[in-house]
Each structure stands twice: as structure tokens, then as C-alpha cells.
Scaffold this active site. Structure first.
Site, short mmCIF file in Angstrom:
data_model
loop_
_atom_site.label_atom_id
_atom_site.label_comp_id
_atom_site.label_asym_id
_atom_site.label_seq_id
_atom_site.Cartn_x
_atom_site.Cartn_y
_atom_site.Cartn_z
N LYS A 103 8.99 7.41 -3.71
CA LYS A 103 9.98 8.20 -2.95
C LYS A 103 11.16 8.57 -3.82
CE LYS A 103 8.87 5.05 0.84
NZ LYS A 103 8.80 3.73 0.18
N HIS A 109 13.05 10.18 0.43
CA HIS A 109 13.29 8.86 1.04
C HIS A 109 14.06 8.97 2.36
CE1 HIS A 109 13.54 4.42 -0.35
NE2 HIS A 109 13.55 4.46 0.96
N TYR A 156 13.63 1.19 -5.19
CA TYR A 156 13.25 -0.22 -5.07
C TYR A 156 13.36 -0.97 -6.40
CZ TYR A 156 11.08 1.09 -0.58
OH TYR A 156 10.83 1.56 0.69
N ASP A 189 2.99 1.11 -1.65
CA ASP A 189 4.15 1.94 -1.29
C ASP A 189 5.39 1.44 -2.01
OD1 ASP A 189 5.35 3.93 0.89
OD2 ASP A 189 6.71 2.22 0.67
#
Ligand code: NDP
Length: 299
Positions: A78, A111, A53, A48
Site C-alpha cells: 500500500k 492506504h 509497516y 498483505d
């Protein structure tokens, strides 16, 4: 049904989601390739990540280096709120694929809801629907949506989200939202499944509420000869939620998947459900907007 040793949860798009995966939020890029390789080596098939990120490239690299078949893997990413709106979302999706180095993902999530501009949220979701129709993602869903956000979304779009990924651990169990998901065929996926969000700022004593240290969890760990993290992750599995614990440490990555050789009793599951405080560690989804979170993803 199983993927390697991991049970799967059936999604409304007829795809099987592994019940346990590796999360990589706050995994430094230079440690992410190794974490992903270690996870796959220990039997994980779900990774994930997210555009926000900053480690999609390393996730892709870790998967390729592991030698795993892309078809056996389940990759979630996301779309960040800076890419909401129809055209920006399509560009954002391309950016995700380019950074990952794949020509499809398995699950593509929004997200966050962006309540201050829900039209842009809807437009982004419609772009995700288009990617689903074109086979460039095998399932689509959302993250951090409340029941009201889901109702608003589904009243204006065609595809019911396969997944809503939300904060969920023994100190924040979201019973009402989970019931709503179950009634609408939406799979609940737990972020911060170990309660990690309550430890992001360990210097602030008021913020530290670690379910792994709760006596009820510690007692069960001793009863089953397991660690507190394994007890909490097993609780997720018994509850039918998919969990994506994050670690960059190979020993913990291995520990977190060794949960398929024991079971908690219904009473023990209920005893952990009862630890709910109703207090979330993460941000209130109602308050997510581009002013508070000005970070932009470069596509
Ligand atoms: P977790 O509950 O997974 O906790 C992670 C923390 O616990 C890290 O500090 C990790 O440290 C530590 N840890 C991991 N395994 C163990 C263990 N066996 N024993 C003791 N400590 C352990 O929290 P996260 O917030 O990281 O959430 C997990 C994933 O959920 C994220 O990586 C991300 O993929 C997703 N997420 C999604 C969000 C969203 O808005 N959709 C928001 C937040 C997370 P170490 O690495 O040093 O082992």
C-alpha cells in the site's frame, strides 16, 4: 477455483485473490521473515504489507526463503499518504518494489483516502492506473474508502478499484459499504478480521471489545471443535470477504488457515452478522490527513 487449499475471489482485473492471507501490520521486522515463511509453509499464498509497516523487505525475504514460486504468491502493498500526488506516487511505488525485491506486485492499494487533499488522492490513484497498464501490478485498489470516497474516485478515474480493504469483524460489519462494493464489482477485504484493532490498546478497558470472547462465537467454537478465531475467519469466508489475519506466532498462523474443513449455516452467519455495533475501532477515514499522520515513507 483454489490456490493450494484456499478458495479465491475473482477480481475485476481478472486476477484471483486468495480468500485468506497473512497480515503483517505491527509484525516486528525481525519476526516478519519467520512469520511469512511459516505462513507459506502452511499453505498461505497471500501476504498483505504496506510501505508504512516498515517490513516490506522482510516480506520479500520471507517469500524468497520459503522457496515458493513468486508466480504462486499474491503480494499486496500500500502507498502511504506522504507519497500521494502523481510523481510522488510513482516514486513511492518504485520504493515498494525495491524494498520487496520484486519487479511487480499483485495488488497495489492506496492506504487511505485523504479527504483534505482529494486531488492528491486522485493523482496517486492515476499513477496506480499507470502501473497497472504497464503490468507492474496485477490489480489496483484502495483501503479505508467510504461509499462517498469511492463515488468521488470513480467519477474521476478509469479503473474501478478491484478491492477496498476496510475494517471488518463481527463487531463492525459495514453492511452498507459491502452492498455498495457488491453492486460495483469491488471485492471487500477485511482488515482486523479478528477484531484486533479493538485490542491495540489493551490497558484501556473501554477500548477492549474482543469478538473472540463473545459467547455466540465461543458457543460455535465448541459446537464445531474449532477455536473462536477459526469461527470468525470462517464467517468471513462464508460472507465472501477476503480476510488477512495477522499473527507472528506459528501456532496461530497454522490455526488461522485451518478453516476449510467445516461450514457455518446461514443462520449462524446471520447470528454473527447481528453482533455488529456500528462502532469502528480504527480511525475515521474522513479524518486522515498529513497533519494527524505526519509519518513519511523514505523511498
Ligand atoms: P487481526 O484482527 O488480524 O488481529 C491480530 C491480533 O490477534 C494480534 O494481536 C495477534 O497476536 C492476535 N491473533 C492472531 N491470531 C489469533 C488467534 N488465532 N487467536 C487469538 N489471537 C490471535 O488485526 P490486525 O489489525 O492486525 O489486522 C490484520 C491485518 O490487516 C494487518 O496485519 C494488516 O495487514 C491489515 N490492516 C490494514 C489496515 C489498513 O488501514 N488497510 C489497518 C490495520 C490492519 P499475535 O501476533 O501475537 O498472534
Amino acid at each position: 477455483m483454489t490456490t493450494a487449499t484456499i478458495p479465491t475471489v475473482h477480481l475485476n482485473s481478472s486476477v484471483e485473490l486468495p480468500a485468506l492471507g497473512l497480515g503483517v501490520f505491527q509484525s516486528p521486522p525481525e519476526e516478519t521473515v519467520g512469520a511469512v515463511e511459516a505462513a507459506i509453509g502452511n499453505g498461505y499464498r497471500l501476504i498483505d504489507t504496506a510501505a508504512a509497516y516498515g517490513n516490506e523487505r522482510e516480506v520479500g525475504e520471507g517469500i524468497r526463503r520459503s522457496g515458493a514460486d513468486r508466480g504462486e504468491m499474491f503480494v499486496t502493498t500500500k502507498l502511504w499518504i506522504s507519497d500521494y500526488g502523481h510523481e510522488p506516487a510513482l516514486r513511492g511505488f518504485e520504493g515498494c518494489l525495491r524494498r520487496l525485491g520484486f519487479d511487480y506486485v499483485d495488488l497495489f492499494l492506496l492506504h487511505h483516502p485523504m479527504p483534505s487533499d482529494f486531488d492528491a488522492t486522485i493523482a496517486a490513484y492515476k499513477a496506480a492506473e499507470q502501473m497497472l497498464a504497464e503490468g507492474r501490478t496485477r490489480a489496483i485498489g484502495v483501503s479505508n474508502f467510504s461509499k462517498q470516497h469511492l463515488e468521488r474516485l470513480t467519477s474521476q478515474t478509469d479503473v474501478v478499484p478491484a478491492v477496498n480493504q476496510v475494517e471488518l469483524h463481527p463487531f463492525f460489519t459495514q453492511p452498507g459499504l459491502r452492498d455498495f462494493h457488491a453492486a460495483h464489482g469491488i471485492v471487500t477485504q477485511a482488515w482486523s478480521p479478528l477484531g484486533g484493532v479493538n485490542r491495540y490498546r489493551p490497558t484501556d478497558a473501554n477500548d477492549v471489545k474482543n469478538p473472540l470472547g463473545h459467547p455466540r462465537v465461543v458457543e460455535l467454537a465448541s459446537k464445531y471443535g474449532k477455536t473462536p478465531a477459526q469461527i470468525v475467519l470462517r464467517w468471513h469466508i462464508e460472507s465472501g470477504t477476503s480476510a488477512i489475519p495477522k499473527s507472528v506466532r506459528p501456532d496461530r498462523i497454522k490455526e488461522n488457515i485451518q478453516i476449510f474443513d467445516f461450514e457455518l449455516t446461514p443462520d449462524e452467519v446471520a447470528a454473527l452478522d447481528a453482533l455488529d455495533t456500528g462502532v469502528r475501532g480504527g480511525p475515521d477515514p474522513e479524518l486522515i490527513d498529513r497533519q494527524r499522520y505526519p509519518f513519511k515513507v523514505e523511498n
